[in-house]
Design an enzyme around this catalytic site. Structure first.
Site, PDB file in Angstrom:
ATOM      1  N   GLU A  81      40.356  44.100  35.657  1.00 12.82           N
ATOM      2  CA  GLU A  81      40.488  43.129  34.461  1.00 12.82           C
ATOM      3  C   GLU A  81      41.582  43.352  33.651  1.00 12.82           C
ATOM      4  O   GLU A  81      41.929  44.503  33.203  1.00 12.82           O
ATOM      5  CB  GLU A  81      39.285  42.986  33.548  1.00 12.82           C
TER       6      GLU A  81
ATOM      7  N   GLY B 216      35.428  43.684  39.251  1.00 12.75           N
ATOM      8  CA  GLY B 216      36.639  43.649  39.421  1.00 12.75           C
ATOM      9  C   GLY B 216      37.670  44.067  38.268  1.00 12.75           C
ATOM     10  O   GLY B 216      37.209  44.144  37.302  1.00 12.75           O
TER      11      GLY B 216
ATOM     12  N   SER C 281      28.901  35.268  36.031  1.00 14.68           N
ATOM     13  CA  SER C 281      29.569  36.487  36.246  1.00 14.68           C
ATOM     14  C   SER C 281      28.861  37.915  35.910  1.00 14.68           C
ATOM     15  O   SER C 281      27.827  37.920  35.010  1.00 14.68           O
ATOM     16  CB  SER C 281      30.882  36.427  35.063  1.00 14.68           C
ATOM     17  N   SER C 282      29.146  38.816  36.824  1.00  9.73           N
ATOM     18  CA  SER C 282      28.253  40.071  36.626  1.00  9.73           C
ATOM     19  C   SER C 282      29.011  40.959  35.602  1.00  9.73           C
ATOM     20  O   SER C 282      29.914  41.072  35.514  1.00  9.73           O
ATOM     21  CB  SER C 282      28.227  40.863  37.838  1.00  9.73           C
TER      22      SER C 282
ATOM     23  N   THR D 113      29.092  39.016  44.295  1.00  7.63           N
ATOM     24  CA  THR D 113      27.730  38.977  44.121  1.00  7.63           C
ATOM     25  C   THR D 113      26.987  38.329  45.401  1.00  7.63           C
ATOM     26  O   THR D 113      25.973  38.571  45.768  1.00  7.63           O
ATOM     27  CB  THR D 113      27.252  38.528  42.708  1.00  7.63           C
TER      28      THR D 113
ATOM     29  N   ASN E 275      33.965  32.555  35.336  1.00  4.91           N
ATOM     30  CA  ASN E 275      32.637  32.722  36.556  1.00  4.91           C
ATOM     31  C   ASN E 275      31.315  32.224  35.801  1.00  4.91           C
ATOM     32  O   ASN E 275      31.024  32.976  35.033  1.00  4.91           O
ATOM     33  CB  ASN E 275      32.645  34.039  37.236  1.00  4.91           C
TER      34      ASN E 275
ATOM     35  N   SER F 112      36.867  38.703  39.154  1.00  6.94           N
ATOM     36  CA  SER F 112      36.009  38.159  38.734  1.00  6.94           C
ATOM     37  C   SER F 112      35.922  36.452  39.559  1.00  6.94           C
ATOM     38  O   SER F 112      37.033  35.854  39.454  1.00  6.94           O
ATOM     39  CB  SER F 112      35.801  37.900  37.415  1.00  6.94           C
ATOM     40  N   GLY F 113      34.845  36.214  40.113  1.00  6.44           N
ATOM     41  CA  GLY F 113      34.586  34.959  40.701  1.00  6.44           C
ATOM     42  C   GLY F 113      35.060  34.725  42.134  1.00  6.44           C
ATOM     43  O   GLY F 113      35.244  33.869  42.759  1.00  6.44           O
TER      44      GLY F 113
END
Ligand SMILES: Nc1ncnc2c1ncn2[C@@H]1O[C@H](COP(=O)(O)OP(=O)(O)OP(=O)(O)O)[C@@H](O)[C@H]1O
Ligand SMILES: [Mg+2]
Length: 957
Positions: free
Chosen positions: A552, A550, A316-317, A270, A313, A265-266
């Site tokens: 986690e 991603g 974040s998606s 994206t 993030n 993440s981050g």
């Protein structure tokens, strides 16, 4: 110059300093030699080098013509000839080698080649002087065009410098060309590049992208052009190059492509997906401007609904996204289609500390407030709705007056319109969002009736009214659906009250379902609007871009993390297959036995999750079907049935189980697993929503959509047949079984994973691995340890490991010989570039187990260590000898110079005496005349000086 860190000559504002200060200053003593630019070893003319060694030979200003030729080659090739040799070896080679030429003369004009040829005439007696070179065709063609050409050159340099393409240094831009590919080397290379704003690096066919956490100016339309149809080596690594490779392969091989973006993440997934779409739209030369605009808006729109601010993030998606761009077989973009996976619906009703709800809620608050429409959508203007309350937002004004949210609202509304949503649809979307916020505000209080059954009541009827009105349903019916449920027992329909707890669950389930379905509906609507015309799409091609959440691993990991991590496990498997194949291909190509390749295959782990009927997901589904099951029985079921070294249960920790994922071990807490997997929305709510007078809301509950937009018939149709069962009363109901089976999140997840894979495997894959350089979202901060961990688990270093196990070093014959010939040959030998030469060297070094491919020597890492050691010993010996020889030459030269000086002193003394005498005589005779002359000379000198200064300033500017 790839693979080397070296100066590259950059023309300075379109002019080039030709005088290169070097050894000439120490060498020259004669008039002719003075002020020449013999330069550093690589630029030295053969006669200059010879002169250095034997004083009886000499040279003149024509050595500058040689330097000019070398400079010309450097400008063409980026490096002077022999630049990869040690300078001492270059000095040795230059007089012996034939004159150098451009690396690929055929790429250059014949004038340029001839010019270089003339400059690099080895025999300096035959070499043209600089002034005669001015008459050369290559130079003559410039005449009169100096200014234009210089301007063009400057523009060219500007463009490149803006893009950072021509930097003073070159970096390794393909880690796979590194002969040593271990953790440290890779991390160091990434760090070096990152320090120079080069955020992209290739590892073979994989692109590594290190998040810069600031705007880097490398995505302009000029950059975009630069990467169209270009050779990969022509430009620095770039995400645009991945788009180009994908596009070109699609057109060339007439096959679908798939770009998989991964990273935590981050890390920048994206963003990377956006950039790919941007470049693919350019490549797909959408002559239809509207279509191009639509496609570019798709990501923004779905991200407003599917992204949220997290601790990690700000954008974040919270869903997985597979965007397929559709092309004709000629390569023209004609449409797009989106599939979404596993939206994190729980965020709608609850966010962890420091996190936010989905962006769109804040956007509409700010946007609708600006339009004075909050009242119309029944959004409270003082206290934020419960679902939006957190530490950031205590009062509505906090997000209502947020100018960023306002502008985002405008942007999203624009996206809706551009893509083709109607105003009516837009209004309905806002209504549903507002309804969700109002649902969240409904509160329940306990009512104890005379029968001692916990009943609940709605304590704030305003929220209920608001919600009902926005959903176009009856408020009293909504109240009933929330506070009671309908069961059928022995043929009889009975209404049972809901406890406060149960009512709260129903309320939140309703909010989550509405949001999830709204999201699917939007995605589906986009797909309809961006669907290519039938005649265009029939034999069309597509490029899919997967931007998946991603891996986690939090303090507490639940069902969502399990699904996300299984998805990543699947992607990793796909990646392994590909990398493995890629590695194997090189071995095959080189004719080397590939049996040595081994890698960490996560197949057994995937089987443990996905196998039927004993895989983890199947077990979960089975348990979800037992009404009496609890999360505790679930974990026990896992423990009893999953006989795998990847699963373990920590002792004395309730409801906890651990999984050894490829990316590390993760502890999961099974609490809530069953409920989350069942993800049931009570039938009463479904029926009620179906009675809505709003078209959109009816659609949301009538046709649940699959990821691909095909309506599937699940429990909701079944509920029409009015068979609602209460598990506690009737136990297991056969019809319920089938419907439940279709509906569980796990089975749906497995289905979408397979759906995704089936799309991916038909295409040729490309991988983008995003790396997060630090945890603080800071620019210019490269946390080596952090990067290393990611490299390790994303499999980049897995590749390195594969290489180490096999032949860690593969060196081109020529490079191998250049480096190691000293072990077996004399310094001035020039052995042919052939496998035999390599074999001779290796045998001389008493090594075995190496392999010769077709173009490369395959070595184990310990071979290289041994070879380097032997090479160093040899070189040390040579240096020692050279030092002796140089000492001897030096003393000889000193003696000679001393003699010459003594003689010169006598000559100079007599000449000076003559000069002084003549001067005195003339002084007396032309005293006046000279005075005038001096004045004139000074004037012209000043003029010359100012001209020179002007020229020099221009150069600097
Ligand atoms: N190429 C880039 N140039 C500039 N900034 C970038 C780039 N890539 C990422 N960023 C910055 O990093 C932030 C996070 O990136 P992004 O949202 O793409 O991460 P992600 O991998 O999709 O994360 P998640 O898994 O949480 O969705 C961006 O909002 C942006 O500020
Ligand atoms: Mg993302």
């Amino acid at each position: 110059g790839r693979g080397m860190t070296r100066h590259r000559m950059v023309p300075f504002r379109g002019t080039l300093p030709l005088v290169l200060p070097g050894v000439s200053a120490q060498l020259t003593s004669t008039r002719l030699r003075r002020n020449t630019s013999v330069g550093t070893p690589f630029w030295m003319a053969p006669e200059v080098i010879a002169c250095e060694q034997q004083l009886d030979s000499s040279y003149d200003a024509r050595c500058d013509a040689w330097s000019l030729g070398i400079t010309a080659i450097e400008l063409g090739d980026g490096d002077p000839p022999l630049a990869d040799l040690h300078p001492m070896r270059a000095l040795f080679k230059i007089p012996r080698n034939p004159p150098p030429t451009l690396q690929q003369p055929e790429l250059w004009s014949s004038e340029f080649n001839d010019f270089i040829n003339k400059c690099l005439t080895k025999d300096y007696e035959k070499r043209p002087t600089v002034s005669s070179l001015l008459q050369h065709d290559f130079i003559k063609q410039i005449e009169g065009k100096e200014n234009v050409l210089q301007r063009q050159l400057m523009e060219f340099i500007d463009v490149h410098q803006q893009m950072g393409a021509v930097s003073l240094y070159l970096y390794v831009d393909d880690l796979a060309t590194l002969e040593v590919l271990d953790e440290n080397t890779v991390t160091e290379q990434l760090q070096k590049s990152y320090a120079k704003d080069q955020i992209y690096t290739y590892v073979g066919d994989i692109l590594i992208a290190v998040n810069p956490f600031r705007n880097v100016d490398i995505y302009s339309s000029q950059h975009s052009k630069l990467y169209i149809g270009a050779k990969r080596t022509a430009n620095p690594p770039h995400i645009f190059a991945v788009a180009d490779i994908g596009y070109q392969s699609m057109v060339t091989y007439n096959s679908d492509q798939c770009i998989v973006i991964s990273g935590e993440s981050g890390a920048g997934k994206t963003q990377s997906a956006h950039l790919l779409v941007q470049q693919l739209t350019v490549l797909g030369k959408a002559n239809n401007r509207t279509l191009q605009e639509k496609i570019l808006q798709v990501n923004n729109l779905v991200e407003a609904f599917g992204n949220a601010g997290t601790i990690i993030n700000d954008n974040s998606s919270r869903f997985g996204k597979y965007l397929e761009m559709k092309f004709t077989c000629g390569g023209t973009v004609v449409g797009a289609q989106i599939s979404e996976y596993l939206l994190e619906k729980s965020r709608v009703v609850h966010q962890a500390v420091g996190e936010k709800n989905f962006h769109i809620f804040y956007y509409i608050y700010a946007g609708l407030a600006e339009k004075k429409k909050l009242a119309h959508y029944k959004l409270p203007e003082y206290r934020p709705p419960r679902y939006l309350q957190n530490d950031h937002f205590r009062i509505v004004q906090d997000f209502m007056n947020n100018s960023f949210y306002k502008s985002q609202f405008e942007l999203i509304e624009q996206c809706f319109k551009v893509i083709g949503f109607t105003l009516e649809e837009l209004g309905s979307v806002y209504s549903v969002l507002a309804a969700i916020l109002n649902v969240g505000n409904i509160e329940f209080s306990a009512v104890v009736s005379e029968h001692m059954i916990d009943k609940s009541n709605i304590s704030n009827p305003v929220a209920l009214e608001n919600c009902a009105s926005l959903l176009c349903i009856q408020a009293d019916e909504l109240q009933e659906a929330l506070t009671s449920h309908c069961v059928v027992t022995r043929g009889e329909t009975i209404i049972r009250p809901n406890t406060v707890e149960k009512a709260t669950d129903v309320r939140d389930a309703m909010a989550k379902a509405l949001y999830g379905r709204l999201f699917s509906w939007i995605v589906n609507r986009i797909n309809t609007l961006l669907k290519p015309d039938k005649h265009l799409s029939d034999d069309g091609l597509n490029i899919g871009i997967l931007d998946i959440f991603g891996f986690e691993n939090f303090k507490k990991n639940s069902f969502e993390q399990l699904c996300i991590n299984i998805a990543n496990e699947q992607i990793q498997f796909y990646f392994n297959q590909h990398v493995f194949a890629w590695e194997q291909n090189e071995y095959l190509y080189e004719g080397v036995d590939a049996r040595v390749i081994e890698y960490e295959d996560n197949r057994p782990l995937l089987d443990m999750f996905l196998q039927k009927p004993m895989g983890l997901l199947s077990l979960l589904d089975e348990e979800s079907r037992f009404p009496q099951a609890t999360d505790q029985t679930l974990v026990e079921k896992f423990e009893d049935n999953l006989k795998s070294k990847y699963f373990w249960r920590p002792k004395r920790v309730d409801l906890t189980f651990g999984i050894y994922h490829y990316a590390g071990k993760v502890l999961y807490n099974a609490s809530g697993f069953l409920a989350k997997n069942r993800d049931t929305l009570p039938a009463d709510i479904v029926l009620l929503l179906r009675s809505s007078e709003n078209n959109l809301i009816r659609q949301l509950v009538t046709h649940p959509l699959t990821k691909t937009g095909i309506a599937i018939v699940v429990i909701f149709l079944l509920s029409f047949s009015s068979l609602h069962t209460d598990h506690r009363d009737t136990g297991h109901h056969p019809r319920e079984t089938t419907s439940m089976k279709t509906q569980t999140v796990a089975s749906y997840f497995r289905y979408s994973l397979m759906d995704l894979l089936s799309k991916m495997v038909v295409g040729q894959p490309h991988f983008v691995r995003c790396i997060k350089p630090n945890n603080d979202r800071q620019a210019n901060k490269f946390d080596k340890e952090k990067v290393l961990v990611q490299l390790r688990y994303t499999g980049i270093l897995e590749t390195a490991r594969i290489r180490r196990q096999g032949y860690s070093h593969r060196i081109l014959f020529a490079n191998f010989i250049k480096r190691y010939y000293l072990i077996c040959y004399k310094t001035n030998d020039d052995p042919p570039v052939s496998p035999e030469t390599c074999a001779a060297i290796l045998e001389k070094a008493h090594l075995d187990n190496w392999v010769l491919g077709k173009t490369k020597v395959f070595l184990k890492y310990y071979h290289v260590e041994q070879l380097n050691l032997m090479r160093k010993e040899t070189v040390d010996r040579i240096i020692l000898i050279q030092a002796y020889v140089r000492g001897w030459l030096g003393s000889r030269r000193y003696k000679k110079i001393k003699e010459q000086r003594e003689q010169s002193a006598i000559k100079i003394q007599s000449a000076y005496r003559g000069f002084v005498a003549r001067k005195e005589y003339q002084n007396a005779k032309h005293n006046q005349k000279i005075e005038k002359y001096i004045i004139r000379l000074q004037a012209s000198k000043n003029c010359l000086l100012s001209w020179f200064l002007m020229f020099y300033r221009n150069k600097i500017r």
